[in-house]
Design an enzyme around this catalytic site. Structure first.
Site, PDB file in Angstrom:
ATOM      1  N   SER A 126       1.215   0.414  -5.524  1.00  0.00           N
ATOM      2  CA  SER A 126       0.600   0.006  -4.263  1.00  0.00           C
ATOM      3  C   SER A 126       1.019   0.989  -3.169  1.00  0.00           C
ATOM      4  CB  SER A 126       0.980  -1.433  -3.941  1.00  0.00           C
ATOM      5  OG  SER A 126       0.178  -1.965  -2.928  1.00  0.00           O
TER       6      SER A 126
ATOM      7  N   ASP B  49      -9.038  -5.407  -7.992  1.00  0.00           N
ATOM      8  CA  ASP B  49      -7.973  -5.339  -6.999  1.00  0.00           C
ATOM      9  C   ASP B  49      -8.554  -5.515  -5.597  1.00  0.00           C
ATOM     10  OD1 ASP B  49      -5.752  -4.758  -5.425  1.00  0.00           O
ATOM     11  OD2 ASP B  49      -5.070  -3.147  -6.734  1.00  0.00           O
TER      12      ASP B  49
ATOM     13  N   HIS C 136      -4.643  -6.575  -8.485  1.00  0.00           N
ATOM     14  CA  HIS C 136      -3.518  -5.791  -8.000  1.00  0.00           C
ATOM     15  C   HIS C 136      -2.287  -5.927  -8.876  1.00  0.00           C
ATOM     16  CE1 HIS C 136      -1.920  -3.349  -4.802  1.00  0.00           C
ATOM     17  NE2 HIS C 136      -0.886  -4.144  -4.631  1.00  0.00           N
TER      18      HIS C 136
END
Length: 708
Positions: free
Chosen positions: A560, A645, A680
């Site tokens: 991320s 995501d 995610h």
């Protein structure tokens, strides 16, 4: 109208650098995305040309075909490791006690816990009434809930009278949850169903309704709080609050006393809160208006005062009290004042005690304050690098504090601590099956001098009998470094598969987190963001220069915002790393920050920068990984993403890999893996996620020639 996109397949021989012919791979054509120039003009006039902008359309069949082609390419190139991947998966799975359970916590007359069954991917939420010897009541069996689903993430919220449970689940991976209600007395599901929420269900004390937040359907910013009455249609749920400020996201929670419901709105630099009476909710009442660079959160533990946890005039945070009748910031009176050398991370409230979670010189501390006389003491911890934190303590009238402890050599442990007698009781240490012995591993905490003189903490672990500090060991370094999130040293049973093969594993506590206090965060955000990257590079070089890791055997990973870190250092210092793994990586900073219709935009401008301000735009552009790809040699790269995501859109890693494939001058490996069923967090379930980790480990091991 968008023209049809062609996926061009270029044959290319993939092999090792001529200087290091350690391995050979099949001569397979790598998928190369079509170049479709697309101009993006900033408000201040700067123009960029994005050749792969077309990849941001997940409904386009050609986009899906490209992602699938990349997956097939990686599968083909790593086909010779399939057996090794399976053995790694089984090795990591074998360390997990499959029929495991959490330590129960007591709430009123019930003991609540989660447990797993052998072979089960998902938790079973359960409880017992009166004592731990009572019959078990299953609240929800995740394995039943997950049947036939490729993805599942779920949790529960039980009503105050313990008769109802909200089952809150996501079956796609985009963090859009559906709420259903189960009557725990009958085991039947009620007809109520609310879709596309982004929070827990926060019950009113009459057990007849609950509050929840929902996202804007375009930007996914949580912008409304609604109230649902049991038995009513979800379409009729009343909007209790709507956050009009496009830079803020809102949510809802409940105080320790259970007396108040709190609606909080915030962005990375500022927040504010409102409250409602959970017994008799009316209109939300403001605590204090939002102020730039001021964060605060609210709790209540009985009496006529709110507790205010804030950084107002306190970069390391302080704890204040304010009267419920007039809770504005002029009335905030210190309970725990600001301290220059100690970062206040959190507080839990009990009838007779306050339990304080703090950091001093980057290490966790738990401090106990006795309310009656303000006497205090610190709990003692022995290891040089560890993490200790407050656990879940729903009971108010107790002298027992539950806390967690872990280190890079000590499995996750749950303790009960008598705040009066200071006696510790180990309730559970995460079992690690097989021949694991924590005495075989060593952890160190190093302070690395960065290029600007700052001392950067770094936590290191290795297996004693498999490591020599002679500059020959392989190494793996990880960091995050954003949003003020601290990446404290922690245990990982799957990491043993690295350590037992001679790896040194390091966590660099770089600026952008809050390991060293609030100023540590400020010094790694906005116009100071490059400090995050420089710290990571300097820690990486320290490992090599001080004999911990071979100069040609260091790998790096981050996910991320940590994937942004990996992308940036790969551009800045590619020669330092043999390979990198960038997971769900935020690598297309400028394009994302300019697009106000997608997440990670307006309410994060004060984390990264506002692209409408030329100085901030130019600074972000100077490090944005996608924009700074050059014609030069890069390390081996594995980029991972999830099609669904909602936090870092899949097209960021996809575009980054597409650009790298056409520009890099080396023959090192470049793979893009897209989980077509997840978001995610990657694959759901305790075992499916290990398969993805086994793939990453195999990528690294294969480069080093490790076969088993």
């Amino acid at each position: 109208m968008r023209k049809s996109i062609q996926i061009i397949l270029l044959g290319m021989s993939i092999a090792c650098s001529p200087n290091k012919p350690e391995f050979s791979l099949p001569d397979v054509a790598a998928p190369v995305a079509a170049v479709k120039p697309f101009e993006i003009t900033a408000k201040h006039g700067h123009v960029r040309v994005d050749n792969y902008y077309w990849l941001n359309d997940r409904e386009n069949p050609e986009v899906i075909a490209y992602l699938e082609a990349e997956n097939k390419y990686m599968d083909t190139m790593m086909a010779h490791t399939k057996g090794f991947q399976e053995s790694l998966f089984l090795e990591m799975r074998a360390r997990i006690k499959e029929d495991d359970s959490s330590v129960p916590f007591k709430l009123d007359d019930y003991y609540y816990y989660t447990r797993y069954v052998e072979g089960g991917e998902y938790p079973i939420y359960a409880r017992k009434k009166g004592s731990l010897e009572a019959p078990e009541e299953v609240i929800m069996d995740g394995n039943e809930l997950g049947k036939g689903k490729s993805f599942l993430n779920f949790f529960t919220s039980v009503s105050p009278d313990h008769n109802l449970a909200a089952i809150i689940m996501d079956t796609v991976g985009r963090n859009f949850y559906t709420v259903m209600i189960k009557d725990l007395r009958t085991g039947q599901m009620l007809p109520d169903k609310i879709e596309n929420i982004r929070s827990s269900a926060v019950w009113t004390n009459d057990n007849k309704s609950f509050y929840y937040s929902i996202p804007d359907p375009v930007t996914l910013r949580n912008f409304q709080v609604k109230r649902h009455f049991l038995g009513s249609e979800a379409s009729k749920d009343e909007i209790i609050f709507e956050e009009k400020d496009q830079t803020l996201s809102c949510g809802v929670g409940k105080t320790k006393s259970k007396k108040y419901i709190i609606i909080g709105s915030g962005r990375t630099d500022a927040s504010y809160a409102q409250f409602l009476d959970a017994d008799n909710p009316g209109k939300p009442i403001l605590i204090a208006p939002i102020q730039d660079n001021v964060q605060y959160s609210v709790d209540h533990a009985g009496g006529d005062q709110f507790y205010i946890y804030t950084n107002l005039n306190a970069v390391n945070y302080r704890l204040a009290q304010a009267p419920i009748s007039n809770p504005g910031s002029p009335n905030w009176k210190d309970v725990i004042p600001h301290r220059e050398a100690v970062f206040l991370e959190g507080v839990d409230y009990f009838k007779d005690f306050l339990a304080i979670e703090e950091k001093k010189e980057g290490l966790s501390q738990i401090r106990i304050i006795k309310r009656a006389d303000n006497s205090e003491h610190n709990m003692e911890f022995d290891e040089p690098a560890y993490t200790a934190g407050l656990g879940y303590n729903p009971e108010f009238e107790t002298k027992t504090l539950r806390y967690s402890y872990t280190s890079m050599t000590t499995p996750n442990s749950t303790f009960d601590y008598d705040m009066e007698t200071r006696e510790k009781t180990l309730m559970k240490e995460q079992p690690v099956l097989g021949n694991f012995n924590k005495a075989n591993y060593e952890t160190e905490r190093i302070m690395v001098t960065a290029r600007d003189g700052k001392k950067i903490p770094m936590s290191i672990v290795y297996r004693k009998d498999a490591f020599k500090k002679d500059g020959t060991a392989p190494g793996w370094i990880y960091a995050y470094g954003s949003y003020g999130a601290s990446m404290d040293p922690y245990f990982s049973s799957s990491r043993l598969s690295l350590l037992d093969r001679g790896f040194v594993y390091a966590i660099a506590h770089v600026r952008g987190g809050q390991e060293m206090g609030g100023a540590w965060y400020e010094d790694g955000k906005m116009m100071n963001k490059k400090n995050t990257f420089f710290d990571f590079i300097d820690c990486s070089k320290w490992l090599q220069d001080n004999g911990y890791v071979a100069k040609d055997k260091l790998f790096a990973s981050g996910g991320s915002a940590g994937g942004l870190l990996i992308g940036a250092v790969t551009n800045m210092a590619p020669e330092v790393y043999r390979g990198v793994i960038a997971q769900v990586a935020f690598v297309d900073v400028i394009t994302t920050m300019m697009d106000e219709s997608i997440p990670l935009t307006t309410f994060e401008w004060l984390e990264w920068g506002n692209p409408n301000i030329q100085e901030q735009y130019e600074y972000m552009l100077s490090y944005s990984p996608y924009d700074n790809v050059e014609a030069k040699a890069y390390p081996n790269i594995l980029a991972t993403t999830g099609l669904h995501d909602s936090q870092v859109q899949y097209w960021e890693p996809a575009k980054w890999v597409a650009k790298l494939r056409t520009m890099k001058t080396d023959n090192n490996r470049l793979f893009l893996y897209t989980n077509m069923d997840a978001g995610h967090g990657g694959a759901s379930g305790r075992f499916e996620s290990l398969k993805e980790l086994a793939k990453e480990y195999a990528f690294v091991f294969d480069i080093l020639g490790i076969k088993e």
